[in-house]
Design a protein around this motif. Structure first.
Motif, PDB file in Angstrom:
ATOM      1  N   UNK A 170      44.322  20.839  47.182  1.00 19.63           N
ATOM      2  CA  UNK A 170      44.426  19.699  46.270  1.00 19.63           C
ATOM      3  C   UNK A 170      43.983  20.051  44.853  1.00 19.63           C
ATOM      4  N   UNK A 171      43.864  21.346  44.582  1.00 19.67           N
ATOM      5  CA  UNK A 171      43.543  21.799  43.236  1.00 19.67           C
ATOM      6  C   UNK A 171      42.079  21.736  42.875  1.00 19.67           C
TER       7      UNK A 171
ATOM      8  N   UNK B 283      43.386   1.744  34.597  1.00 20.11           N
ATOM      9  CA  UNK B 283      43.424   1.295  35.993  1.00 20.11           C
ATOM     10  C   UNK B 283      44.299   2.178  36.869  1.00 20.11           C
ATOM     11  N   UNK B 284      45.073   3.073  36.266  1.00 18.35           N
ATOM     12  CA  UNK B 284      45.933   3.971  37.045  1.00 18.35           C
ATOM     13  C   UNK B 284      45.392   5.399  37.083  1.00 18.35           C
ATOM     14  N   UNK B 285      44.199   5.614  36.505  1.00 26.08           N
ATOM     15  CA  UNK B 285      43.632   6.956  36.399  1.00 26.08           C
ATOM     16  C   UNK B 285      42.315   7.004  37.183  1.00 26.08           C
TER      17      UNK B 285
ATOM     18  N   UNK C 205      48.128  11.546  38.849  1.00 24.11           N
ATOM     19  CA  UNK C 205      47.572  12.784  39.378  1.00 24.11           C
ATOM     20  C   UNK C 205      46.057  12.795  39.173  1.00 24.11           C
ATOM     21  N   UNK C 206      45.318  13.267  40.171  1.00 18.23           N
ATOM     22  CA  UNK C 206      43.860  13.215  40.126  1.00 18.23           C
ATOM     23  C   UNK C 206      43.280  14.057  38.998  1.00 18.23           C
TER      24      UNK C 206
ATOM     25  N   UNK D 187      40.381   9.744  48.097  1.00 17.48           N
ATOM     26  CA  UNK D 187      41.066   9.150  46.953  1.00 17.48           C
ATOM     27  C   UNK D 187      41.770  10.218  46.128  1.00 17.48           C
ATOM     28  N   UNK D 188      41.069  11.320  45.851  1.00 15.35           N
ATOM     29  CA  UNK D 188      41.642  12.392  45.032  1.00 15.35           C
ATOM     30  C   UNK D 188      42.844  13.033  45.710  1.00 15.35           C
ATOM     31  N   UNK D 189      42.752  13.246  47.011  1.00 13.06           N
ATOM     32  CA  UNK D 189      43.841  13.932  47.718  1.00 13.06           C
ATOM     33  C   UNK D 189      45.026  13.017  48.002  1.00 13.06           C
ATOM     34  N   UNK D 190      44.837  11.705  47.843  1.00 16.26           N
ATOM     35  CA  UNK D 190      45.932  10.758  48.068  1.00 16.26           C
ATOM     36  C   UNK D 190      46.128   9.848  46.862  1.00 16.26           C
ATOM     37  N   UNK D 191      45.913  10.404  45.683  1.00 13.29           N
ATOM     38  CA  UNK D 191      45.905   9.606  44.462  1.00 13.29           C
ATOM     39  C   UNK D 191      47.171   8.769  44.295  1.00 13.29           C
ATOM     40  N   UNK D 192      48.316   9.394  44.393  1.00 12.37           N
ATOM     41  CA  UNK D 192      49.559   8.665  44.133  1.00 12.37           C
ATOM     42  C   UNK D 192      49.843   7.611  45.191  1.00 12.37           C
ATOM     43  N   UNK D 193      49.468   7.891  46.423  1.00  7.40           N
ATOM     44  CA  UNK D 193      49.658   6.899  47.483  1.00  7.40           C
ATOM     45  C   UNK D 193      48.765   5.678  47.300  1.00  7.40           C
TER      46      UNK D 193
END
Length: 390
Positions: free
Chosen positions: A254-255, A348-350, A310-311, A299-305
């Motif tokens: 996950x970077x 709110x999207x970050x 992107x996290x 949360x970080x590994x499923x950010x877009x879901x």
């Protein structure tokens, strides 16, 4: 067929035994009465600092606070922190920083956290490295003074109005004591020590110092503890965005910087083991160990879901090409270009506010995830994390 059934039975029994041991044989949360926490006393670093460091040194400037308070409010964030959502969930006002003297009320608790705080004392200058001069033992000492002086003034006050901003002495043993600290100890170890072996070797001492402060609070009537483990420091964008052409294995899938997260996980393992020992030692206590690492990593590994970008995205700040320009600052980067690090269009999207701290939206997501007890040991929601366990 018989062997398969027998194997399944053995696995079931072993699984049950491990689960029971892990949860310390506590009762099912559905059988527990809800707690009535009259106050919250918080200890920690910038992840839960509601204005301590701002009061002691320099306040946060705009655009911090823009999403909720609509002004800088002592938090390194666009709005509320996890501790704010915990307070709201328990029906308690947002906590006033102990170090702030203006407009404060301590009737329902106080916040001793300060940005940059560590568990152990570290011989680094706050102004140079960001390590707080208020480590955990000093925060506990502040609480000690707070409790003693509050009790004195409360007993001396003759009018009810004189007591309205003071904690009620009898309620110290009924309050919730929240703790979120350790991330800066890990960060400092990576700055100061040359290899992983030496960094790992520091962890037992740090955990022992943490346990000593829990014991000290217990001696001063603290009974209900809600302890967060440390988050995935290797996933903070301030570190990951600077990585160019990483060596194989340096980053995980996950970077995130793997070595840093490995140390955080080892810290959490030892912290969990220490909490189990403290429960046995401090028998008149309810100590909840909360897996904040898992909540943040999920949360970080499923950010877009979960409705986020992107996290690795940073809402307010610039940390690229050898430059570190923090939120709300205007500076020239290496090529001479002047950059003002204002807020992104939609915080709110970050997930990351400034590369180190989380946005209000991310804090809200994490708070909702941990307060129901799903990531707690014992597995009780925060509303039932009190002593005695009925």
């Amino acid at each position: 067929m018989m062997n398969s059934l027998l194997g399944a039975l053995v696995i079931s029994i072993v699984g049950f035994t491990i689960t029971a041991a892990h949860n310390d044989n506590v009762m099912d949360s559905t059988t527990l009465a809800a707690c009535e926490f009259p106050a919250i006393y918080n200890f920690g670093d910038s992840n839960s600092d509601t204005g301590g460091m701002a009061a002691a040194f320099y306040p946060m400037g705009e655009p911090c606070g823009e999403s909720y308070f609509h002004r800088p409010a002592g938090r390194g964030c666009d709005g509320r922190l996890i501790i704010d959502f915990i307070a709201e969930h328990l029906g308690v006002p947002h906590l006033s920083p102990y170090l702030d003297t203006l407009g404060t009320s301590y009737r329902h608790g106080a916040n001793f956290a300060t940005g940059g705080a560590t568990i152990r004392r570290i011989n680094e200058s706050w102004f140079v490295t960001g390590v707080s001069p208020f480590p955990l033992d000093i925060q506990v000492e502040h609480f000690t003074q707070f409790k003693e002086r509050t009790t004195y003034f409360y007993n001396q006050a003759k009018e009810t109005s004189d007591k309205s901003r003071l904690a009620i002495p009898e309620e110290f043993s009924k309050a919730l004591y929240t703790m979120d600290i350790g991330q800066n100890d890990i960060a400092a170890a990576f700055r100061m020590l040359p290899n992983m072996e030496q960094i790992r070797a520091t962890i037992p001492g740090i955990i022992n110092q943490f346990a000593a402060q829990v014991r000290d609070l217990y001696k001063k009537e603290a009974r209900n503890f809600w302890i967060h483990n440390t988050g995935p420091i290797g996933c903070l964008p301030v570190a990951t965005v600077k990585v160019k052409d990483p060596a194989p294995g340096y980053l995980d899938e996950h970077g995130c910087v793997k070595d840093q997260n490995d140390i955080a996980l080892e810290f959490n393992k030892q912290l969990s083991n220490m909490v189990i020992k403290l429960r046995i030692e401090l028998q008149e206590s309810a100590i909840s160990y909360v897996d904040l690492y898992r909540a943040k990593y999920e949360l970080i590994s499923n950010a877009k879901n979960q409705g986020f970008e992107e996290a690795s995205m940073i809402c307010c700040g610039y940390h690229e090409n050898g430059n570190d320009i923090w939120c709300g600052k205007k500076e020239r980067i290496n090529n001479g270009t002047e950059i003002y690090t204002g807020s992104c269009d939609d915080p709110s999207t970050v997930i990351s506010w400034d590369g180190v701290h989380y946005t209000e939206a991310a804090n809200h997501w994490i708070a909702n995830y941990i307060m129901n007890g799903y990531l707690s040991n014992p597995p009780h929601p925060i509303t039932k994390a009190c002593y005695p366990l009925h």
